[in-house]
Enzyme design. Sequence first.
Site, PDB file in Angstrom:
ATOM      1  N   ASP A  76       0.160 -15.764  -2.029  1.00  0.00           N
ATOM      2  CA  ASP A  76      -0.495 -16.659  -1.070  1.00  0.00           C
ATOM      3  C   ASP A  76      -1.979 -16.862  -1.331  1.00  0.00           C
ATOM      4  OD1 ASP A  76      -0.776 -13.954  -0.311  1.00  0.00           O
ATOM      5  OD2 ASP A  76      -0.944 -14.454   1.823  1.00  0.00           O
ATOM      6  N   HIS A 121      -3.019 -10.403  -5.456  1.00  0.00           N
ATOM      7  CA  HIS A 121      -2.800 -11.814  -5.158  1.00  0.00           C
ATOM      8  C   HIS A 121      -2.791 -12.200  -3.679  1.00  0.00           C
ATOM      9  CE1 HIS A 121       1.897 -11.268  -5.130  1.00  0.00           C
ATOM     10  NE2 HIS A 121       1.275 -10.288  -4.518  1.00  0.00           N
ATOM     11  N   HIS A 122      -2.931 -11.261  -2.766  1.00  0.00           N
ATOM     12  CA  HIS A 122      -2.925 -11.603  -1.338  1.00  0.00           C
ATOM     13  C   HIS A 122      -4.319 -11.786  -0.737  1.00  0.00           C
ATOM     14  CE1 HIS A 122       1.333 -11.071  -1.052  1.00  0.00           C
ATOM     15  NE2 HIS A 122       1.278  -9.796  -1.375  1.00  0.00           N
ATOM     16  N   ALA A 123      -5.355 -11.373  -1.420  1.00  0.00           N
ATOM     17  CA  ALA A 123      -6.706 -11.461  -0.856  1.00  0.00           C
ATOM     18  C   ALA A 123      -7.196 -12.912  -0.823  1.00  0.00           C
ATOM     19  CB  ALA A 123      -7.679 -10.605  -1.661  1.00  0.00           C
TER      20      ALA A 123
END
Length: 190
Positions: free
Chosen positions: A78, A37-39
């Site tokens: 993010d 989920h951060h990419a």
Amino acid sequence: KGMYDVGALACGATLKAADVLLAGDADIAFNPAGGMHHAFPELAAGFCYINDVAIACKYLAEKKQRVLYLDIDVHHGDGVQNAYYDRNDVMTISTHESGRYLFPGTGFEHEVGEGIGFGYSVNFPFPPGTYNEAFMKAFHEIVAPLIQAFDGDIIVFELGADGLSGDPLAHLILTNDVYRHLLDALEAEH
């Protein structure tokens, strides 16, 4: 070496899970290698190279599904929030340790979306030391009613175990009981 291949394989597995759900061949599909989920489209971050969950949400939305993305990871989701910040066909809800204390430094209460996406980005930043009862109270009083109000067709669930007490990179003190209870509550809802 091989980072792209591993990321593509994990992303492919998440998209296969989406296809299985869309076909009605299962009610629940799980990819243990997913949840990156951060990419961002132009940026790898937080051990995440390809954001499989953001791509799956887009794929499902293109199939005319209203998607609720629920992120129960100690770090703010993010990359997924960024992908849907100005959309209303995917609601993102992220519960996480506050960005004031932990990577990626985002996910504050005022981050609520923009344009037609205003109100479709929801963040619950918890202080260090948050324990089971406090977390579950927030879930039942705020998150569960939001899930019900959005009334999505499908839930994409990022279930990070790094909120467990003793995780070396975080400061929440949750136990396995929280995760079991969350899964039971979600199953009862849908």
